[in-house]
Scaffold this active site. Sequence first.
Site, PDB file in Angstrom:
ATOM      1  N   GLU B  30      -8.216 -10.924 -39.240  1.00  0.00           N
ATOM      2  CA  GLU B  30      -8.755 -11.967 -38.365  1.00  0.00           C
ATOM      3  C   GLU B  30      -9.913 -11.411 -37.555  1.00  0.00           C
ATOM      4  O   GLU B  30      -9.760 -10.451 -36.801  1.00  0.00           O
ATOM      5  CB  GLU B  30      -7.646 -12.475 -37.440  1.00  0.00           C
ATOM      6  CG  GLU B  30      -6.618 -13.311 -38.205  1.00  0.00           C
ATOM      7  CD  GLU B  30      -5.263 -13.356 -37.533  1.00  0.00           C
ATOM      8  OE1 GLU B  30      -5.166 -12.982 -36.348  1.00  0.00           O
ATOM      9  OE2 GLU B  30      -4.297 -13.747 -38.204  1.00  0.00           O
ATOM     10  N   GLU B  70      -1.060 -14.668 -41.461  1.00  0.00           N
ATOM     11  CA  GLU B  70      -0.767 -13.257 -41.707  1.00  0.00           C
ATOM     12  C   GLU B  70       0.013 -13.023 -42.986  1.00  0.00           C
ATOM     13  O   GLU B  70      -0.245 -12.046 -43.695  1.00  0.00           O
ATOM     14  CB  GLU B  70      -0.034 -12.639 -40.511  1.00  0.00           C
ATOM     15  CG  GLU B  70      -0.928 -12.306 -39.323  1.00  0.00           C
ATOM     16  CD  GLU B  70      -1.175 -13.482 -38.390  1.00  0.00           C
ATOM     17  OE1 GLU B  70      -0.687 -14.586 -38.694  1.00  0.00           O
ATOM     18  OE2 GLU B  70      -1.846 -13.305 -37.359  1.00  0.00           O
ATOM     19  N   PHE B  93      -2.402  -7.349 -33.787  1.00  0.00           N
ATOM     20  CA  PHE B  93      -1.421  -6.696 -32.916  1.00  0.00           C
ATOM     21  C   PHE B  93      -0.156  -6.479 -33.739  1.00  0.00           C
ATOM     22  O   PHE B  93       0.253  -7.363 -34.487  1.00  0.00           O
ATOM     23  CB  PHE B  93      -1.080  -7.573 -31.704  1.00  0.00           C
ATOM     24  CG  PHE B  93      -2.181  -7.673 -30.680  1.00  0.00           C
ATOM     25  CD1 PHE B  93      -2.124  -6.940 -29.506  1.00  0.00           C
ATOM     26  CD2 PHE B  93      -3.272  -8.502 -30.879  1.00  0.00           C
ATOM     27  CE1 PHE B  93      -3.134  -7.028 -28.561  1.00  0.00           C
ATOM     28  CE2 PHE B  93      -4.294  -8.594 -29.939  1.00  0.00           C
ATOM     29  CZ  PHE B  93      -4.224  -7.850 -28.761  1.00  0.00           C
ATOM     30  N   ASP B  95       2.669  -6.677 -32.784  1.00  0.00           N
ATOM     31  CA  ASP B  95       3.611  -7.719 -32.357  1.00  0.00           C
ATOM     32  C   ASP B  95       3.634  -8.908 -33.312  1.00  0.00           C
ATOM     33  O   ASP B  95       4.581  -9.695 -33.275  1.00  0.00           O
ATOM     34  CB  ASP B  95       3.216  -8.231 -30.972  1.00  0.00           C
ATOM     35  CG  ASP B  95       2.932  -7.125 -29.990  1.00  0.00           C
ATOM     36  OD1 ASP B  95       3.727  -6.940 -29.071  1.00  0.00           O
ATOM     37  OD2 ASP B  95       1.911  -6.413 -30.136  1.00  0.00           O
ATOM     38  N   PHE B  96       2.609  -9.069 -34.124  1.00  0.00           N
ATOM     39  CA  PHE B  96       2.553 -10.226 -35.024  1.00  0.00           C
ATOM     40  C   PHE B  96       3.264  -9.948 -36.348  1.00  0.00           C
ATOM     41  O   PHE B  96       3.257 -10.777 -37.258  1.00  0.00           O
ATOM     42  CB  PHE B  96       1.101 -10.646 -35.317  1.00  0.00           C
ATOM     43  CG  PHE B  96       0.242 -10.872 -34.098  1.00  0.00           C
ATOM     44  CD1 PHE B  96       0.809 -11.118 -32.847  1.00  0.00           C
ATOM     45  CD2 PHE B  96      -1.142 -10.838 -34.186  1.00  0.00           C
ATOM     46  CE1 PHE B  96       0.016 -11.330 -31.718  1.00  0.00           C
ATOM     47  CE2 PHE B  96      -1.948 -11.048 -33.073  1.00  0.00           C
ATOM     48  CZ  PHE B  96      -1.373 -11.290 -31.829  1.00  0.00           C
ATOM     49  N   HIS B 139       2.427  -8.854 -26.758  1.00  0.00           N
ATOM     50  CA  HIS B 139       1.197  -8.153 -27.167  1.00  0.00           C
ATOM     51  C   HIS B 139       1.204  -6.687 -26.724  1.00  0.00           C
ATOM     52  O   HIS B 139       0.143  -6.099 -26.557  1.00  0.00           O
ATOM     53  CB  HIS B 139      -0.047  -8.828 -26.569  1.00  0.00           C
ATOM     54  CG  HIS B 139      -0.461 -10.091 -27.243  1.00  0.00           C
ATOM     55  ND1 HIS B 139       0.235 -11.260 -27.113  1.00  0.00           N
ATOM     56  CD2 HIS B 139      -1.506 -10.386 -28.054  1.00  0.00           C
ATOM     57  CE1 HIS B 139      -0.374 -12.220 -27.801  1.00  0.00           C
ATOM     58  NE2 HIS B 139      -1.425 -11.714 -28.388  1.00  0.00           N
TER      59      HIS B 139
HETATM   60  C1  LIG Z   1       0.452 -14.752 -35.136  1.00  0.00           C
HETATM   61  C2  LIG Z   1      -0.788 -14.489 -34.353  1.00  0.00           C
HETATM   62  N1  LIG Z   1      -1.917 -14.148 -34.993  1.00  0.00           N
HETATM   63  C3  LIG Z   1      -3.043 -13.895 -34.321  1.00  0.00           C
HETATM   64  C4  LIG Z   1      -3.075 -13.984 -32.961  1.00  0.00           C
HETATM   65  C5  LIG Z   1      -4.341 -13.641 -32.189  1.00  0.00           C
HETATM   66  N2  LIG Z   1      -4.955 -14.874 -31.682  1.00  0.00           N
HETATM   67  C6  LIG Z   1      -4.691 -15.345 -30.465  1.00  0.00           C
HETATM   68  S1  LIG Z   1      -5.434 -16.804 -30.150  1.00  0.00           S
HETATM   69  C7  LIG Z   1      -6.166 -16.790 -31.675  1.00  0.00           C
HETATM   70  C8  LIG Z   1      -7.042 -17.912 -32.085  1.00  0.00           C
HETATM   71  C9  LIG Z   1      -6.345 -19.229 -32.002  1.00  0.00           C
HETATM   72  O1  LIG Z   1      -7.220 -20.232 -32.379  1.00  0.00           O
HETATM   73  P1  LIG Z   1      -6.825 -21.740 -32.230  1.00  0.00           P
HETATM   74  O2  LIG Z   1      -5.474 -21.964 -32.794  1.00  0.00           O
HETATM   75  O3  LIG Z   1      -7.918 -22.558 -32.799  1.00  0.00           O
HETATM   76  O4  LIG Z   1      -6.692 -21.985 -30.665  1.00  0.00           O
HETATM   77  P2  LIG Z   1      -7.848 -21.892 -29.572  1.00  0.00           P
HETATM   78  O5  LIG Z   1      -7.881 -20.486 -29.104  1.00  0.00           O
HETATM   79  O6  LIG Z   1      -9.100 -22.318 -30.202  1.00  0.00           O
HETATM   80  O7  LIG Z   1      -7.386 -22.816 -28.500  1.00  0.00           O
HETATM   81  C10 LIG Z   1      -5.801 -15.668 -32.389  1.00  0.00           C
HETATM   82  C11 LIG Z   1      -6.260 -15.353 -33.749  1.00  0.00           C
HETATM   83  C12 LIG Z   1      -1.869 -14.326 -32.314  1.00  0.00           C
HETATM   84  N3  LIG Z   1      -1.796 -14.387 -30.994  1.00  0.00           N
HETATM   85  N4  LIG Z   1      -0.761 -14.579 -33.024  1.00  0.00           N
END
Ligand SMILES: Cc1ncc(C[n+]2csc(CCOP(=O)(O)OP(=O)(O)O)c2C)c(N)n1
Lengths: 337, 337, 324, 324
Positions: B30, B70, B93, B95-96, B139
């Site tokens: 990502e 993932e 992370f 954690d994921f 995290h």
């Molecule tokens: C399982 C998981 N993968 C990756 C992340 C890292 N992460 C946190 S927010 C995010 C983007 C989320 O995008 P979206 O769903 O469009 O929500 P927005 O931030 O745009 O409100 C990512 C990749 C995470 N927290 N959990």
Amino acid sequence: MARKITYQQAINEAIDQEMARDENIVLMGEDVVGGSGSDGEMDAWGGVLGVTKGLYGKYGDRIMDTPISESGFVGAAVGAAASGLRPICELMFIDFMGVCFDQIFNQAAKFRYMFGGKAETPVVIRTMYGAGFRAAAQHSQCLYPLFTHIPGLKVVLPSSPYDVKGLLIQAIRDNDPVIFCEHKVLYTMEGDVPEESYTIPFGEANIVREGDDVTIVAFGRMVQQALKAATALAKEGISCEVIDPRTTSPLDEDSILESVENTGRLVVVDEASPRCGMAADISALVARKGFSSLKAPIEVVTPPHTPVPFAGKLEDLYVPNPDKIAAAVRATAGYNA
Amino acid sequence: MARKITYQQAINEAIDQEMARDENIVLMGEDVVGGSGSDGEMDAWGGVLGVTKGLYGKYGDRIMDTPISESGFVGAAVGAAASGLRPICELMFIDFMGVCFDQIFNQAAKFRYMFGGKAETPVVIRTMYGAGFRAAAQHSQCLYPLFTHIPGLKVVLPSSPYDVKGLLIQAIRDNDPVIFCEHKVLYTMEGDVPEESYTIPFGEANIVREGDDVTIVAFGRMVQQALKAATALAKEGISCEVIDPRTTSPLDEDSILESVENTGRLVVVDEASPRCGMAADISALVARKGFSSLKAPIEVVTPPHTPVPFAGKLEDLYVPNPDKIAAAVRATAGYNA
Amino acid sequence: MAQALSVEDLLDAYRTMKTIREFEDRVHVEFAKGGIPGFVHLYAGEEASATGVGMHLRDDDRLASNHRGHGHCIAKGVEVKGMMAEIYGKRTGTCRGKGGSMHIADLDTGMMGANGIVGGGPPLVCGAALAAKRKGKGGLAVAFCGDGASNQGTVFEAMNLATVWKLPVVFVFENNGYAEATDSRFSVSCKDIAQRAIGFGMPGRIVDGHDFFAVHEAFAEAAERARSGGGPSLIEHKLDRFFGHFEGDNQKYRPAGEVARLREETCCIKRFAKKVTGEHGITAQQLAAIDDEVAKLIDEAVAFAETSPEPEASDLLTDVYIKY
Amino acid sequence: MAQALSVEDLLDAYRTMKTIREFEDRVHVEFAKGGIPGFVHLYAGEEASATGVGMHLRDDDRLASNHRGHGHCIAKGVEVKGMMAEIYGKRTGTCRGKGGSMHIADLDTGMMGANGIVGGGPPLVCGAALAAKRKGKGGLAVAFCGDGASNQGTVFEAMNLATVWKLPVVFVFENNGYAEATDSRFSVSCKDIAQRAIGFGMPGRIVDGHDFFAVHEAFAEAAERARSGGGPSLIEHKLDRFFGHFEGDNQKYRPAGEVARLREETCCIKRFAKKVTGEHGITAQQLAAIDDEVAKLIDEAVAFAETSPEPEASDLLTDVYIKY
Ligand SMILES: Cc1ncc(C[n+]2csc(CCOP(=O)(O)OP(=O)(O)O)c2C)c(N)n1
Ligand SMILES: Cc1ncc(C[n+]2csc(CCOP(=O)(O)OP(=O)(O)O)c2C)c(N)n1
Ligand SMILES: [Mg+2]
Ligand SMILES: [Mg+2]
């Protein structure tokens, strides 16, 4: 009144008695009814091995088949638990944890802490583990050390029909998330089980055999193997105390430490993989808090650090057995500093 | 030629040098490019903390952003590895892991065994772990003991800029699946790193400080904390040997056992949760194979069995620090049977 | 898109379908006798699906299967003797007895493995397809999934990823109406699995999975799309399984007589035989000759499996790592 | 389905939107000053989404949020002072300082938690909805997800389960065009997330998420369906975020000037104000009075947070289990 029933029947009975008592309990999982949507018998299966058979007839829509969506329905169980229900959720094989682990360890296990003590998540995740069915690498694992590692989870490993009933009722009444691990080879084990409802508290080990020379701590199916070894060793004049912790988290440290204080020698027997497993965990406990009583190296009997093989011959070599346990006990008993 | 760069730069350089060398290497995760599909800069981010910044410019479509899927892309990395590529896959992370663990432990880790030795799965899963960022319970975890438990995985915990480069190059060239764990607090750590490519073999511990009184085994970020404790203790006349195993699987048992043979006293320091964790694992090893040299209980310094709290004050209390390590060393050094 | 199928192609198709059927029927019998350990899921009834797809696959194409994998293996060219020995847990098996029915893999023929985890395969084929795409030789990868698996998150993720990365993948859903004992009308939230394609930006088709020709034709289109850089496709095969979910299944969730009726009405092999003898000038003798050939092959495979040695004790510890 | 909104309703809606905006603007400022630790994701720009939904929710309805949760919390009725203190890591916080921005939850008001795991919430609301369904009082549960989250397997599984179990759930996808730095046109394999509804047997709608009235009306329909036993719905809100992904984001993936333009053109609060003063007879003074009220509330919240005590050392060890 106690009568002989199997481990599997004891599980069914525990769920049945609790569901009759508390209508907030629901049961969900793949084929726990076993026939949803079909034109044949709706409850044809009652679980892949028939463990929940008959409950649908009694409790109707409180028993729910699910799609093959473990994150979806395990998460639903967790969310329901945080919303007033008391779900029992079946993860068919513990090996499938990898498709739903997040909902267990990042959600259920952490709600209470992350939310400042304001959440309760009374969910029980029942799951089948262990080798012995020639089910190969993806259907034979133990994996409960992974859950034991996680703060916020309670982990139960019942080793007999009596225990499985009392521990399951306890798990259902417990207000924290509980991972309830049932060994597939034990399902057909018979034993005396009272008809009436009873609970066995978490964190209280069972001294299944008393002895003075060597302490054996064994988990789940390995308790029976350890007892066999102990019986054989008694004939050689080695007296073993066999301890079944019953829950790995919380862990009854005191019972283990007291026993080692008396015997000075410890063998830990576990069917899980050796690295960062229960055998290591118990060894570390005693090496720290029971060191002064120790007269010999702490021995462990576990499978090798390999996946579970398919071929029967290899699987039999993989799983710890009474002979290997006896050998470890002899080694430690014979050790003189 | 060595010059001072950060841990994070060393990671970038290792990937860069390897990708230049072998075109079968691809990198996915990502936002590892960090802007795919957008109207702004395509490679705006280069990873959530900029670790892979600049690689897209050099390697184009060999660096691939992924959807937040993932299981999908970790599985794709595993499948690609079994099909001739050598993917480096970033799990942002650690954690994921709960949303993709199956692809790691049931697929990647077991192919070789289940398929009778006929598969090779050269995938590296890079992932960020550890507390210290006020990033709270989901995290900040360590979780590498869960991977260490699984036969078929190799697990790496680099503790310095020098190590992270050499170990990552080794990981990329290794033909087994490797879980490569980068501590988020170490990213800004500076150190001497040779410009040229080099490897550090797996399963060879680094004796980061020699000493005679107490052996300290420490992992990842804790190596630096242990060194600080050792420096302080030296002034009190306690001489510590500090061992960084560098990989938890395979584990360099010999270096640890040899050290304890000399010192007779062991403290294990780890940032992971205590139950079934690395501290337990190393303790068990020594309680079994190094028992005869032990002069004192094996001490461990770990966080408590709780999730990682958010508030800075609590997080600081949570993580092991030099004071706590020193206290544990003093306790064991002062122990007389 | 329909490619002309030569007589030889058709005889090959028949041979493959028949080999699968005989293999499964025999495993069923030997399992009941106690010769075969573990969990075994038979593919009988679904042969046209694997065969119609498999005929399009090159050696360097890759296939990821599921727990019901024997048919996919055979259609991908895995050697039948080794498979049988593997199912028996023998050292001569495809995986030297360490995998068993649920884990037969043969990377040399492009078979990436049966899989004990429902939904395990689709992410993997995305990787195989990525490798093929990078190689640039028009290779593709195919994942076989059941109706039950169509609800697993890993499968949805793989479909999304395949479109995002424009990968040469075909997702084949074998909808046999059941996931274990659960009816697909209960577990799949839309009418046809093929409807899910739109949410993942790929074409979706429903195909009569009992009809070898329909399967063959639909896959030709998807394969062409994949090989030419057009990206992934979804195909739903509607078909039936002739045995229980696994050996030992009571099948009470099926209405009485369902299996007997299906064997009569929907058998893809009967249907194929009727058509090719009627329309393609193939004779009953030609088919009978193949039947004999196949019967012999399966007999030999069972004999080979039965007489093969068990693994050595030392095999327990090998193959965990490349050096171990 | 449009319900008549009273002047009081509209003033409430304005107050909620404005509270969210002020809250976020202020957190942005205080974060930059160094007063706030951790990862913080701001909701500014998306207020109409949470507010239009939140106005339909009863106290016993449940909401699961994501990492960008402040707006959802406020719209669900979580107390602002406690939230601010939580974000500062103080003992007076909603979660006593143990959760932080990414984990604010308040089960008493039905807020099941922000979530640090993308896709963590949707399975949870299925459970909340099951509980509501069993209670039989017409309760529902709503999950908020981003465009990025729409690709997470857990989310697909939850949608499938919700239809299979006919649960009173609404899945709201807040499509703000980005998941971190990745554009939704890259990561979402179909044109609109709403297209995925068909694959899960539920209605799907696209709504202008900058338009409070459109959001309110669409959710009314979905809520009615849920409460009356009709099952789940999917709604996609197209909207924009006014800050970076998290505090500290360079936002270079956005074309220069995008944010400034959006703040000008798409601001849901400006648009709302214009409409209600034009069409609903609400005066600028009435809105200004609310602005003052909100400004004061946020000032107080910050002061409260700043002066609140840190957790006690002993808090580290509590709340792991019910007794620990
Ligand atoms: C399982 C998981 N993968 C990756 C992340 C890292 N992460 C946190 S927010 C995010 C983007 C989320 O995008 P979206 O769903 O469009 O929500 P927005 O931030 O745009 O409100 C990512 C990749 C995470 N927290 N959990
Ligand atoms: C993740 C996971 N969940 C559950 C199972 C147990 N299981 C094995 S096969 C199966 C049914 C699969 O149904 P379907 O995908 O329709 O394939 P079919 O058996 O009909 O060919 C289930 C539930 C599993 N192996 N893996
Ligand atoms: Mg099926
Ligand atoms: Mg977004």
